[in-house]
Structures are given as C-alpha cells and as structure tokens.
Design an enzyme around this catalytic site. Structure first.
Site, PDB file in Angstrom:
ATOM      1  N   ALA A  14      62.377  88.868   0.632  1.00 47.31           N
ATOM      2  CA  ALA A  14      62.212  87.881   1.759  1.00 47.31           C
ATOM      3  C   ALA A  14      63.558  87.352   2.322  1.00 47.31           C
ATOM      4  CB  ALA A  14      61.416  86.768   1.396  1.00 47.31           C
ATOM      5  N   ALA A  20      68.461  92.668   2.067  1.00 52.07           N
ATOM      6  CA  ALA A  20      69.391  93.703   2.383  1.00 52.07           C
ATOM      7  C   ALA A  20      69.196  94.846   1.831  1.00 52.07           C
ATOM      8  CB  ALA A  20      70.891  93.232   1.825  1.00 52.07           C
ATOM      9  N   ASP A  65      53.844  86.870  -6.709  1.00 56.68           N
ATOM     10  CA  ASP A  65      54.549  86.135  -7.659  1.00 56.68           C
ATOM     11  C   ASP A  65      54.858  86.993  -8.782  1.00 56.68           C
ATOM     12  OD1 ASP A  65      55.546  84.328  -9.632  1.00 56.68           O
ATOM     13  OD2 ASP A  65      54.056  82.646  -8.986  1.00 56.68           O
ATOM     14  N   VAL A  66      56.157  87.371  -9.052  1.00 52.22           N
ATOM     15  CA  VAL A  66      56.316  88.203 -10.148  1.00 52.22           C
ATOM     16  C   VAL A  66      56.014  87.858 -11.592  1.00 52.22           C
ATOM     17  CG1 VAL A  66      58.215  89.554  -8.938  1.00 52.22           C
ATOM     18  CG2 VAL A  66      58.855  87.709 -10.388  1.00 52.22           C
ATOM     19  N   TYR A 152      69.970  80.477 -17.228  1.00 53.32           N
ATOM     20  CA  TYR A 152      70.167  81.613 -16.294  1.00 53.32           C
ATOM     21  C   TYR A 152      70.972  82.765 -16.885  1.00 53.32           C
ATOM     22  CZ  TYR A 152      71.606  83.984 -12.093  1.00 53.32           C
ATOM     23  OH  TYR A 152      71.801  85.061 -11.174  1.00 53.32           O
ATOM     24  N   LYS A 156      69.927  86.819 -17.798  1.00 51.63           N
ATOM     25  CA  LYS A 156      70.568  87.764 -17.385  1.00 51.63           C
ATOM     26  C   LYS A 156      71.248  88.683 -18.384  1.00 51.63           C
ATOM     27  CE  LYS A 156      69.863  86.976 -13.046  1.00 51.63           C
ATOM     28  NZ  LYS A 156      68.825  87.770 -12.170  1.00 51.63           N
TER      29      LYS A 156
END
Ligand code: NAI
Ligand SMILES: CCCCCC(=O)/C=C/C=C\C/C=C\C/C=C\CCCC(=O)O
Length: 257
Positions: A14, A20, A65-66, A152, A156
C-alpha cells in the site's frame, strides 16, 4: 528471469517500497500483481492509482495481515484464481519500533517465513509448480548497521540468514524457486521518519546520522528488486543503499564445497 507475463504477490504494497515495487514490476512487463497489505484504505487507493496507470486487469488489492496464516493463504489462492499463476513473491511488509517488539517480530520474521513457505508451496516444482522467485526485504540493519531499535535489527538479521539458509542446495534442487534477499538503506518512507523520531527521543544528533546517508527514493529500491529478480542467483543477498546501484554482499566461505 524474464518478467514479461509473470504474476507477482507483493506484501506491504500500500505504501513505500512495496508500492514502488508493484509499479516497477508492471512497468517491466509483469502480467498482474496482487497488492497485499493490512491497511485497506491506503491499499484500495493505491490499487486504484496503479490500475489507472497500468490497466484495469493488472492489479488487485487483497487485505492481508502477513502474521495471519489464513489471510496469506487466501491471498495466494485469490491471486492464482485471478491471474492464473504465481511466479514472484516479494515479502516486503515490515514495521519499525521496539516499543512494539513482539509485533515487530511477528511481522518482520513470521510474515517472511509464512510468505516464503507459501511461495514454495505454490511455485515449488516438488509440489507441481513451475518454479519462480522470492525476494525477502531485509535492511542494512540486518548486515550490522546499528539502528536505535535492536529488536528491529535482529529481525532483519533473521531475514538475511533465513533467505540464505533456505537455499541450502539439497532443498533448493527439489523446489526450483530462487530465494533472494535485498537490504535497503535509508529510504524516504514513513519508516525512515519513525527512525529519525526514535533518534530524536534518544537525544541523538540526527543531523550527524543523516550525514552518513543519502536518502534514496522507494523507486530506487524497486529498481534493485527488478534487477535481482532478473539476475540474482538463489541465496544471494544484495544491498540498495545511498542511491548507489544494487550490489551483492560477499559473505565469508566457512565451508569449502
Ligand atoms: N524505509 C527505509 O528506510 C527502509 C525500509 N526497509 C524495509 O522495507 C520494507 C518496506 O518498508 P517501507 O516501504 O519503508 O515502509 P512503509 O511503512 O512505507 O510500508 C510498509 C507497508 O507494510 C504494511 N504492513 C505493516 N504491517 C503489515 C502486516 N501485518 N501485514 C501486511 N502489511 C503490513 C503497512 O501498512 C505499509 O503499507 C520493510 O520491511 C522495512 O523494514 C529496509 C530498510 C530501509
Ligand atoms: C530503526 C531501523 C532503521 C529503519 C530503516 C532501515 O531499515 C534502515 C535504515 C538505514 C539507515 C539509517 C538508520 C540508522 C543508523 C544510522 C547510523 C548509525 C550507525 C551506527 C553503527 O552502525 O554503529
């Protein structure tokens, strides 16, 4: 991989890098893209703009919702029903903010695992599929750059390691799906603004932090995703940072084949 005629699923579509990526896939010949996002208002609006630009029948929005297995399963099923196949899955949805670290782990880690497993289920040759490609979106924070959000960063690191590990050759041979990973640097989306706010809260001089980076646009990362879909070997990890062309990360070889 030739993108012409291919069908893709993009999560977190979204906004930002996901949106992109949808546009760049369509611009480069993809037949259709399923735009999956938890935010139905922005998602519907984005899909409307995309279909206006690229054609009515080339994009659909699917509220997803993943972190919810059923949502993702429905999204994969609906994509196949609508476009006839699935060839590319971009697991891009992600959030930043260690004040909600459990949610960060659910979205950034669980979402990527669920999306990758379903991709193998639908595209894997061992399941009667045609093969295909997965791109998991990590971050330079997953390669050692420390942000103000250590959980976070850890999520990753997971995405980088998982994307490599899933390409372990005996597994890879049976499914015929390339799994790639891209690590963007600072990119101009609401996430970047959130990080700058986190630094401000920690009384860190954000001007100094920003002096290390040239903020890039989401289109730049999307171009990198298209490039690695075309050229990248399975298990490879790529960096898209500081507006520079995407490049592959060299990891130490711990075992000589
Ligand atoms: N913007 C940046 O500087 C960088 C971003 N990234 C990564 O790129 C990815 C995309 O981020 P941006 O485009 O920057 O952020 P963004 O905030 O513009 O877009 C993220 C999208 O994910 C959606 N989303 C959030 N939770 C979801 C869920 N549970 N299920 C489905 N969709 C969900 C949001 O609604 C939003 O549309 C993330 O994984 C992020 O960690 C990596 C490095 C740098
Ligand atoms: C909160 C995490 C960052 C969210 C966006 C992202 O994934 C990547 C951003 C990339 C760069 C900017 C973020 C912060 C770091 C800046 C400088 C600190 C360097 C410190 C160090 O590595 O030792």
């Amino acid at each position: 991989m030739d993108l012409n005629g291919k069908v893709a699923i993009v999560t977190g579509a979204a906004n930002g890098i996901g949106l992109a990526t949808v546009k760049h896939l369509l611009k480069n010949g993809a037949k259709g893209v399923a735009m999956c996002d938890i935010d139905s208002q922005n998602g519907e609006e984005a899909a409307l703009l995309v279909t206006k630009e690229y054609g009515e029948d080339r994009a659909i929005f699917i509220k997803t919702d993943v972190t919810e297995q059923q949502d993702l399963e429905d999204a994969f099923r609906k994509t196949k029903e609508t476009f006839g196949s699935i060839d590319i899955v971009v697991n891009n949805a992600g959030i930043v903010g260690d004040y909600r670290w459990e949610r960060e782990i659910k979205i950034n880690v669980e979402g990527v695992v669920r999306g990758t497993q379903l991709a193998l289920e639908y595209m894997g040759k061992h399941k009667g599929g045609e093969g295909g490609a997965v791109v998991n979106v990590a971050s330079v924070a997953g390669l050692g750059l420390k942000s103000a959000c250590p959980v976070y960063d850890g999520t990753k690191f997971f995405v980088v390691g998982y994307s490599q590990a899933i390409s372990f050759p005996p597994l890879d041979k049976s499914h015929g799906v390339r799994v790639l990973c891209i690590c963007p640097g600072f990119t101009d989306t609401p996430i970047a603004t959130g990080v700058l706010n986190a630094y401000e809260n920690l009384k860190v001089d954000t001007k100094e932090i920003m002096s290390y980076f040239t903020m890039q646009q989401p289109d730049h990362v999307a171009e990198g995703i298209v490039h690695i879909l075309r050229e990248g070997a399975t298990g490879t990890v790529w960096v898209s940072n500081n507006c520079q062309p995407v490049y592959q990360v060299d990891f130490p070889e711990l075992v000589k084949p």
